[in-house]
Design an enzyme around this catalytic site. Structure first.
Site, mmCIF file in Angstrom:
data_model
loop_
_atom_site.group_PDB
_atom_site.id
_atom_site.type_symbol
_atom_site.label_atom_id
_atom_site.label_comp_id
_atom_site.label_asym_id
_atom_site.label_seq_id
_atom_site.Cartn_x
_atom_site.Cartn_y
_atom_site.Cartn_z
ATOM 1 C CD1 TRP A 230 -2.105 -2.198 1.881
ATOM 2 C CD2 TRP A 230 -2.958 -1.298 0.021
ATOM 3 N NE1 TRP A 230 -3.106 -3.029 1.425
ATOM 4 C CE2 TRP A 230 -3.643 -2.500 0.287
ATOM 5 C CE3 TRP A 230 -3.321 -0.564 -1.110
ATOM 6 C CZ2 TRP A 230 -4.675 -2.988 -0.522
ATOM 7 C CZ3 TRP A 230 -4.349 -1.043 -1.920
ATOM 8 C CH2 TRP A 230 -5.009 -2.236 -1.626
ATOM 9 C CG ASP B 45 -3.225 3.936 4.153
ATOM 10 O OD1 ASP B 45 -4.265 3.716 4.799
ATOM 11 O OD2 ASP B 45 -2.918 3.298 3.118
ATOM 12 C CE LYS C 176 -8.460 -3.216 4.179
ATOM 13 N NZ LYS C 176 -7.721 -2.364 3.254
HETATM 14 C C1 LIG Z 1 -7.162 -1.867 2.142
HETATM 15 C C2 LIG Z 1 -6.100 -0.843 2.166
HETATM 16 C C3 LIG Z 1 -6.008 0.180 1.204
HETATM 17 C C4 LIG Z 1 -6.921 0.245 0.008
HETATM 18 O O1 LIG Z 1 -8.122 0.809 0.301
HETATM 19 P P1 LIG Z 1 -9.224 1.080 -0.831
HETATM 20 O O2 LIG Z 1 -10.291 1.740 -0.035
HETATM 21 O O3 LIG Z 1 -9.602 -0.233 -1.415
HETATM 22 O O4 LIG Z 1 -8.618 1.983 -1.853
HETATM 23 C C5 LIG Z 1 -5.019 1.129 1.354
HETATM 24 N N1 LIG Z 1 -4.156 1.086 2.382
HETATM 25 C C6 LIG Z 1 -4.200 0.114 3.315
HETATM 26 C C7 LIG Z 1 -3.216 0.116 4.442
HETATM 27 C C8 LIG Z 1 -5.175 -0.876 3.235
HETATM 28 O O5 LIG Z 1 -5.220 -1.842 4.159
#
Ligand SMILES: *Cc1c(COP(=O)(O)O)cnc(C)c1O
Length: 359
Positions: A99, A169, A193
């Site tokens: 990511w 993030d 999540k």
């Molecule tokens: C799942 C995830 C993403 C992607 O998220 P989307 O909403 O599908 O774009 C980005 N960063 C991390 C750390 C993730 O776990």
């Protein structure tokens, strides 16, 4: 058979939240209308958006001067929206896996990207933060490889960063532990999540950091469009926002982030101690401090590797769902997000122990 949902994302939500969402889909707060068919402009929806923002602020102890946005596009859109709004010349990124790498790729279109450190199976400590960069970006939990910035490594980073803006993030560990929001200018993540079904992205933004870049920003990609319109510039994803509000209520009613922090620690301790002491399995992350509490990755020991399919079948037959590891890592990954309770993790531990008795 009871199913235990260890999916990495979209993932488990509290049962009562799912039921309340289903009820609102049929009849929204006794109005005789479905959540799916009400106008976000009508009186019904504004209180939902307001409560979701207020609960995020309360639960995460967010200081004055910040807004919480609920918008579309996923964390993946934030990879580009962030540099659009904050990067004038140069930004620093810590690369801790898939990511982070995707975030770096997008940022490169806007200026110079300095990759401070790169590691998929540990959290780096050896890095120097250039004081002239527009911001520093980290990914607090590495969903795929199963590493996570510990509180003490975060503290170290806060000390080192000086006056550089910090951005994170937090898609896969938001609300899983207390976090010092005042250290960050932006915190973002996909909500699927720990918070809601897919379709909504949370962005915690310090208003002061906006409006400093010289480029033109397209309306929908400008954070100010959303701060100025309370996430209602265009039609918000009403269903996921409603579920997010319910999840936040659930968290608050149970004791908030302190409560979930202790529960997440207990869950992770239980499962790591099982695989650390296992005859057949071993964890993929050896550095204890860097182990993710949200995504717990483990593999069969080399001499038992041919038991993969057998264990997968064995666990599936006991209701374990979503435990296959990401294809880049192989093995198994049990995602133990907020809504997973101790009993669920205990069921997986019992499954591992039963399987060991057969071999
Ligand atoms: C799942 C995830 C993403 C992607 O998220 P989307 O909403 O599908 O774009 C980005 N960063 C991390 C750390 C993730 O776990």
């Amino acid at each position: 058979m009871k199913k235990y949902n260890f999916n990495a994302g979209p993932s488990i939500l509290p049962q009562e939240v799912i039921k309340q969402t289903a009820e609102a889909v049929i009849d929204f707060q006794g109005e005789g209308l479905s959540l799916l068919e009400i106008s976000h402009r009508a009186k019904y929806f504004q209180p939902v958006m307001d409560e979701a923002e207020a609960l995020m602020k309360e639960l995460l102890n967010i200081p004055e001067g910040y807004r919480v946005l609920f918008i579309g596009g996923g964390a993946s859109l934030q990879f580009c929206m962030l540099p659009y709004n904050l990067m004038e010349n140069k930004a620093a990124y810590v690369n801790t896996g898939v990511w982070s790498k995707k975030a770096i790729k997008e940022a490169k279109a806007f200026g110079e990207v300095v990759e401070l450190a790169t590691s998929t199976n540990s959290i780096p400590t050896d890095y120097t933060i250039p004081q002239d960069c527009d911001y520093l970006h980290i990914t607090t939990n590495n969903t795929i490889f199963g590493t996570e910035w510990s509180n003490s490594k975060l503290e170290e980073l806060y000390k080192k960063k000086g006056t550089v803006r910090l951005v994170a993030d937090m898609s896969s560990d938001i609300l899983s532990r207390p976090i010092d929001v005042s250290q960050y200018d932006i915190i973002y993540g996909g909500a699927q999540k720990n918070l809601a079904p897919a379709g909504v992205t949370f962005v915690i933004v310090k208003e002061e950091c906006l409006g400093h870049v010289s480029r033109h920003i397209p309306t929908m990609l400008d954070y100010r469009t959303h701060t100025e319109n309370g996430s209602m510039f265009n039609t918000p994803p009403v269903l996921p926002v409603y579920t997010a509000m319910l999840t936040l209520r659930w968290l608050k009613a149970n004791g908030g982030v302190q409560w979930i922090d202790a529960r997440n620690k207990a869950k992770a301790d239980l499962l790591y101690s099982c695989i650390d002491n296992s005859k057949l399995f071993m964890p993929t992350i050896t550095e204890v401090e860097d182990r993710s509490r949200m995504n717990i990755c483990f593999v069969l020991k080399p001499q038992y590797e041919d038991l993969f399919d057998e264990f997968f079948k064995f666990a599936s037959a006991r209701g374990m769902v979503g435990i296959k590891g990401h294809r880049l890592v192989g093995g198994f990954r049990a995602s133990c997000y907020n809504a997973m309770d101790i009993e669920g993790v205990q069921a997986l531990v019992d499954t591992i122990h039963e399987f060991e008795k057969l071999h």
